[in-house]
Design a protein around this motif. Structure first.
Motif, PDB file in Angstrom:
ATOM      1  N   THR A   1      35.071  -0.818 -17.237  1.00  0.00           N
ATOM      2  CA  THR A   1      34.744  -2.028 -15.985  1.00  0.00           C
ATOM      3  C   THR A   1      35.599  -2.840 -16.285  1.00  0.00           C
ATOM      4  N   PRO A   2      36.372  -4.074 -15.472  1.00  0.00           N
ATOM      5  CA  PRO A   2      36.144  -5.147 -15.691  1.00  0.00           C
ATOM      6  C   PRO A   2      34.514  -6.320 -16.233  1.00  0.00           C
ATOM      7  N   SER A   3      33.860  -5.812 -15.852  1.00  0.00           N
ATOM      8  CA  SER A   3      32.961  -6.484 -15.718  1.00  0.00           C
ATOM      9  C   SER A   3      32.243  -6.217 -16.783  1.00  0.00           C
TER      10      SER A   3
ATOM     11  N   ARG B   1      31.900  -8.861 -20.145  1.00  0.00           N
ATOM     12  CA  ARG B   1      30.544  -8.806 -20.680  1.00  0.00           C
ATOM     13  C   ARG B   1      30.469  -8.781 -22.368  1.00  0.00           C
ATOM     14  N   LEU B   2      31.594  -8.255 -23.096  1.00  0.00           N
ATOM     15  CA  LEU B   2      31.373  -7.912 -23.818  1.00  0.00           C
ATOM     16  C   LEU B   2      32.266  -9.053 -24.916  1.00  0.00           C
TER      17      LEU B   2
ATOM     18  N   GLY C   1      23.984 -12.886 -22.887  1.00  0.00           N
ATOM     19  CA  GLY C   1      25.102 -12.256 -21.802  1.00  0.00           C
ATOM     20  C   GLY C   1      25.154 -10.872 -21.410  1.00  0.00           C
ATOM     21  N   ALA C   2      23.696 -10.704 -22.065  1.00  0.00           N
ATOM     22  CA  ALA C   2      23.232  -8.565 -22.373  1.00  0.00           C
ATOM     23  C   ALA C   2      22.109  -8.574 -20.999  1.00  0.00           C
TER      24      ALA C   2
ATOM     25  N   PHE D   1      25.664  -0.983 -24.917  1.00  0.00           N
ATOM     26  CA  PHE D   1      26.261  -0.639 -25.705  1.00  0.00           C
ATOM     27  C   PHE D   1      28.212  -0.114 -25.268  1.00  0.00           C
ATOM     28  N   TYR D   2      28.252  -0.684 -26.416  1.00  0.00           N
ATOM     29  CA  TYR D   2      30.396  -0.452 -26.308  1.00  0.00           C
ATOM     30  C   TYR D   2      31.228   0.073 -26.966  1.00  0.00           C
TER      31      TYR D   2
END
Length: 497
Positions: free
Chosen positions: A48-50, A54-55, A232-233, A242-243
Motif C-alpha cells: 500500500t502507499p502508506s 512509511r518506509l 516512524g515504525a 518488514f518491507y
C-alpha cells in the motif's frame, strides 16, 4: 498539484517504452502477453502507499544515521521455494541478524527483504551452453524454466509470479503479527541447527541480556507488549516493520502494478494530491546492467514514489552517477535514493572514495549501502560458482573505513543469504570460509542455489557479529572521547580558578 496531473513532467507509467530497454525479454505470443498484463493490472495491489511512505520516512532516518538498513534475502526466489519452512527460515535469519545489529549498534534496524517478488534474473548473454546444447539463458521463474526444455519465455509465468508473491506476503504478514518476531522468543528463529559453538554462545549471551532487560521492564511496570512509535515504525516488542523488494527488471510487470493513488495525508504537500506507486513491492532497485541514463529502466524509476536503490559498480563514472541522481531525484527528497555499492574487494579502494566525494559535492541526499557479494563471485576448481567469506568481509570492512575517512557513513548492508536447511537439517554450502571454515571439497554437499551463491545461517551471523562489534566499539570509543572532553573541561576550569 492537481489530482490528475502527473507528478513528474513528461512521465507516465508507460513512457519507458519510448526508450531502449536493456535485458528485455522477447515473447513469441504478444497477444497472450497483453492478456496476462491486463489481468495483472486488475488484481489488488500487493503493498500500500502508506507502507511505502512509511518506509521512505524510515530510510530518511537511515540517511541521518539514526537507523541502519538491512537488505537481505535470495539472489533469485523460485516458485518451488515458496513454502512455510523456507519463508519462516528466511525471516528468522533476518530477525536474528537484525537483533545482533541492534544490540551492538543501539540503532533501529530497517528491514527490507529480497522476497515476495525477486523472481527475475539479469544475464550477460542471451544464450548459454549446457552440455552440447545451446539454449536460451534461464532468466528466472517469472520468465522461463530452469529445465533446458523449458526455456521459451511464457507470459503466464508473470501471473504465477504475482500469486506466489501474494502468497509469500500473506504468510510473512501472518508470521509477523502472530508473535513469531517476539523478542521474548528469539531462540525460535532457527538457531537450533547452528553448528558453531562460538556463534551459539554469542547469540545466547545477547538473548539472556535481552531477557533480563525485558523482565526488568515488566517489573517496573512497563508493558513489554505495549504499542509504541519509534523511528516512524508502528510496532510492539512482538511485532516489527518488514518491507519487501526486488530488482525492477521486468518493466511490463512493474507497469501493470503501478497505480495512481492518493498520497497519504501525513506526507501530502497539496490537497487531493496523487502519485504513482509501484504496488508490487515497497522498494525496488535498478541493477548494474540496466542503469543506462537514456534507458527504459531509469525512465520508469524516475516517476514512481517508491524509495529506490541504484547499484553502483566499477563501470559507473562519477559524472554519470550525478546525472542519474539528477534524473531520479531532482527535488533531492530525503529517503528517496539508496546507493548500493558493489565494487569487489580488490576495486573498492579505487572507486568508492571518488563516488562519495562527488555525491557529497552535489548535495544529493543518499543512503550508502555495501553489497559485498556481487563483486566477489568466483568459480571453484570443481566448477561451482561461489564466493569466499574472506573477500566478502574485506570489501565490507573497507567500505566502513573509507566512509569514515571521507566523513561519510555506511548506512546499511545488502546481502544474499538464506536460512534454508536440507532434509537432514543442515545449512547450505555455497560460500567458502566463515566460522565453519567451509572448504571447496564441501561446496557440493548442500549446494542448492540455482542462481548466485548465498551465505548460510552461520556465515550470515558471522557477518552480523562483525558489523555489530564494529559499531559497539565505535559507540564505546565515542563514550570514552566524551568522558575525556568532560574531564578536560573540568580540569581546565579548576586550574583557571
Amino acid at each position: 498539484m492537481s489530482s490528475t496531473s502527473s507528478p513528474t513532467p513528461g512521465w507516465t507509467p508507460s513512457s519507458w517504452k519510448s526508450k531502449p530497454v536493456a535485458q528485455d525479454v522477447e515473447y513469441s505470443d504478444s497477444g497472450k502477453l497483453s492478456k496476462v498484463l491486463s489481468k495483472i493490472a486488475t488484481l489488488p495491489p500487493l503493498v500500500t502507499p502508506s507502507e511505502i511512505e512509511r518506509l521512505r520516512y524510515q530510510l530518511s532516518q537511515v540517511q541521518r544515521n539514526e537507523a541502519f538498513l538491512l537488505h537481505a534475502g535470495d539472489c533469485a526466489e523460485s516458485f518451488d521455494a515458496c513454502t512455510n519452512e523456507n519463508i519462516s527460515a528466511k525471516i528468522g535469519l533476518i530477525l536474528s541478524f537484525s537483533l545482533i545489529l541492534i544490540w551492538g549498534a543501539r540503532l533501529p534496524i530497517v528491514r527490507i527483504g529480497r522476497i515476495a517478488g525477486q523472481y527475475a534474473k539479469p544475464r550477460s548473454s542471451k544464450m548459454e551452453k549446457i552440455g552440447d546444447r545451446e539454449v536460451l539463458s534461464f532468466r528466472g521463474d517469472n520468465v522461463n524454466g530452469l529445465d533446458i526444455d523449458d526455456r521459451t519465455p511464457d507470459p503466464e509465468r508473470l501471473l504465477r509470479a504475482y500469486f506466489h508473491s501474494a502468497t509469500t506476503l500473506n504468510h510473512l504478514r501472518g508470521l509477523l503479527t502472530s508473535g513469531f518476531a517476539s523478542l521474548h522468543q528469539p531462540r525460535d528463529w532457527s538457531l537450533s541447527h547452528v553448528r558453531s559453538p562460538s556463534l551459539k554462545n554469542e547469540f545466547e549471551n545477547i538473548v539472556e541480556d535481552l531477557t533480563d532487560a525485558l523482565d526488568f521492564s515488566r517489573t517496573i511496570g512497563q508493558d513489554a507488549g505495549a504499542s509504541f512509535e519509534h523511528g516512524g515504525a508502528r510496532s510492539t516488542v512482538g511485532e516489527v516493520d518488514f518491507y519487501t523488494s526486488h530488482e525492477g527488471l521486468m518493466l511490463e510487470y512493474e507497469q501493470a502494478l503501478t497505480r495512481e493513488c492518493p498520497v497519504p495525508k501525513s506526507v501530502s504537500t497539496a490537497p487531493n494530491q496523487k502519485g504513482y506507486y509501484n504496488t508490487s513491492a515497497h522498494f525496488l532497485w535498478i541493477g548494474d546492467r540496466t542503469r543506462q541514463i537514456d534507458g527504459g529502466h531509469v525512465e520508469y524509476f524516475r516517476g514512481i514514489r517508491n524509495p529506490i536503490g541504484i547499484k553502483v559498480g566499477p563501470s559507473m563514472k562519477s559524472d554519470e552517477l550525478i546525472r542519474l541522481l539528477d534524473i531520479v531525484n531532482p527535488d533531492k527528497i530525503s529517503g528517496r535514493v539508496t546507493l548500493i555499492s558493489r565494487y569487489g574487494a580488490g576495486k573498492v579502494e579505487n572507486y568508492l572514495p571518488d563516488h562519495i566525494k562527488v555525491v557529497k559535492a552535489s548535495g544529493h541526499p543518499v543512503i550508502w549501502v555495501c553489497d559485498p557479494m556481487h563483486g566477489n563471485t568466483l568459480t571453484s576448481s570443481t566448477g561451482l560458482k561461489t564466493r569466499h567469506f574472506r573477500t566478502i568481509i574485506s570489501e565490507l570492512t573497507s567500505c566502513i573505513r573509507i566512509h569514515s575517512e571521507c566523513d561519510s557513513r555506511l548506512g546499511g548492508v545488502s546481502l544474499e543469504f538464506t536460512g534454508e536447511l536440507n532434509d537432514e537439517g543442515f545449512s547450505v554450502t555455497e560460500c567458502l570460509g566463515g566460522s565453519m571454515e567451509l572448504s571447496e571439497e564441501q561446496l557440493g554437499l548442500r549446494y542448492q542455489s540455482f542462481c548466485d551463491p548465498r551465505l548460510n545461517f552461520e556465515q550470515s551471523l558471522d557477518v552480523a557479529f562483525l558489523i555489530s562489534n564494529h559499531y559497539k566499539n565505535e559507540r564505546r570509543g565515542k563514550k570514552k572521547e566524551l568522558e575525556k572532553d568532560v574531564l578536560f573541561t573540568e580540569l581546565s576550569g579548576s586550574t583557571g580558578k
